[in-house]
Enzyme design. Sequence first.
Site, PDB file in Angstrom:
ATOM      1  CB  VAL A   1      35.417  24.735  -7.178  1.00 21.96           C
ATOM      2  CG1 VAL A   1      34.438  23.570  -7.347  1.00 21.96           C
ATOM      3  CG2 VAL A   1      35.886  24.838  -5.742  1.00 21.96           C
TER       4      VAL A   1
ATOM      5  CB  ALA B   1      26.531  40.892   3.528  1.00 26.34           C
TER       6      ALA B   1
ATOM      7  N   GLY C   1      34.581  28.529  -1.307  1.00 29.86           N
ATOM      8  CA  GLY C   1      34.177  29.931  -1.411  1.00 29.86           C
ATOM      9  C   GLY C   1      34.310  30.608  -0.068  1.00 29.86           C
TER      10      GLY C   1
ATOM     11  CD  GLU D   1      26.746  51.472  -2.477  1.00 28.55           C
ATOM     12  OE1 GLU D   1      26.107  51.282  -1.440  1.00 28.55           O
ATOM     13  OE2 GLU D   1      27.534  50.637  -2.951  1.00 28.55           O
TER      14      GLU D   1
ATOM     15  N   GLY E   1      33.615  33.875   0.952  1.00 29.39           N
ATOM     16  CA  GLY E   1      32.944  35.165   1.119  1.00 29.39           C
ATOM     17  C   GLY E   1      32.206  35.152   2.449  1.00 29.39           C
ATOM     18  CG  PHE E   2      29.613  38.412   3.536  1.00 33.81           C
ATOM     19  CD1 PHE E   2      30.028  39.101   4.660  1.00 33.81           C
ATOM     20  CD2 PHE E   2      29.570  39.088   2.329  1.00 33.81           C
ATOM     21  CE1 PHE E   2      30.400  40.433   4.593  1.00 33.81           C
ATOM     22  CE2 PHE E   2      29.932  40.423   2.242  1.00 33.81           C
ATOM     23  CZ  PHE E   2      30.352  41.098   3.376  1.00 33.81           C
TER      24      PHE E   2
END
Length: 417
Positions: A83, A314, A16, A171, A18-19
């Site tokens: 995965v 995050a 993974g 948003e 990402g952050f």
Amino acid sequence: MRKRQIPGAVRVVVAGAGFGGLTAIDRLAGRSLDVTLVDRNSYSTFQPLLYQVATAGLTSADVAYPLWTAARKAGAHFRKGDVTGIDPGRRELRLADGATLGYDYLILATGVSAAFYGVPGAAEHSFSLYTRRDATVLRDRVMAALEQRSVHSDDQRLDITIVGGGATGVELAGTLAELRNIALPAAFPEIDRTRMQVALIEQGPALLGPFTPKLRDYARAELLARGVDVRLDTAIKEVQDGQVLLADGDVLPSDITAWAAGVCAPAWVAGLGLTTGPGGRLVTGPDLRVTGQDAIFAVGDIAVIDGQPLPQLAAPAIQAGRHAADQILHLLAGQQTTPMRYRDKGIMATIGHRSAVVELPSRIRVRGTMAWLAWLALHLVTLLGNRNRISALVNLSWRYLTWSRGGGVIVGDDPPG
Ligand SMILES: Cc1cc2nc3c(=O)[nH]c(=O)nc-3n(C[C@H](O)[C@H](O)[C@H](O)COP(=O)(O)OP(=O)(O)OC[C@H]3O[C@@H](n4cnc5c(N)ncnc54)[C@H](O)[C@@H]3O)c2cc1C
């Protein structure tokens, strides 16, 4: 470019990118370890700006960062792969293409996906906003609907419903309303903009739950000022093609329904044979090792620390990625692992142009233009890659400076089917 394998080196696999995963490989850089980063995509997605892609303000390339570059910078290998399983006994990770990857330590950082909470029709008839593909699919639907109505400009309405009044829903609703109010008269003058409606449905009593009541009220007032139909304390009973049925019996026409109501672990995580908890997430101890496992860590959205759940944002993912990497280094040095201590960095959300809310742990609360500028600066700084920062800055500036003159709307593609 692939890093040369170090014979006999300890193998760390980070699943993974990402952050959480990217922070982990950066932390392990330069340590004479054999680090492999695995992701189902060849890019990392900057999720906080996906709503801008979905509303035609940014391109999908602006929020994507190539993983071979990220891996090379950290001295790691990159392996594209999905995965599907783990064999903790053999210390192997299984991929969908049939390959296995051996590890001495594994960090799982594969994130989550949209949760539909069993609402009938929600998965089939709504658009979620979690991946880059989700964002472009939603953008193309919105743009195609506008283009179609600009040609057949009789009295066809465009109703968009957004489910979920968290940051993503707010948003999306705020920006779609601005698109209608500001960009539509210039880009699609044939469309009577009063016939485009944006509704935001929230099951709870307020928008932006984690914020203080004043900031929540501000966000709601800003959305109402932009003409969004905000409905609080309103549950969804069913999503159908073309309409949304509310639990109070009301029926909302909805040409496009966007689902931003929550997240959970994807189904494949349950098949890993590891301990799972709320939302199907992997349960870890305080040092971020998955309960009952000595060599498997879980970080970010996919993980829940037993007794200390962190927000799915995050900053916790970044801190957890760093902590898990540090624990591997501790173990290799023969030291004890340590519990993760989360440092709250605050929260922010934007409602639209020059409208945002920021809440810092030091009780500092900001709203309006200052908050919006802080939001913009933070997102541009944390976006990966200088090219992305520059292109996002240009595209967002273009959007907000020119959209009343027809600019700032990136053309989409015809949706398939
Ligand atoms: C629309 C949206 C807006 C957001 N806005 C904000 C914000 O403004 N501020 C904020 O702090 N947070 C925000 N968040 C939340 C934040 O993006 C997440 O908390 C954060 O990305 C979690 O990081 P992560 O490393 O756990 O997982 P992710 O960033 O989700 O990364 C997971 C990675 O794993 C990969 N992956 C998934 N499954 C597999 C598999 N089976 N095999 C291989 N690879 C796999 C994915 O491709 C992905 O690259 C937002 C989220 C969304 C969806």
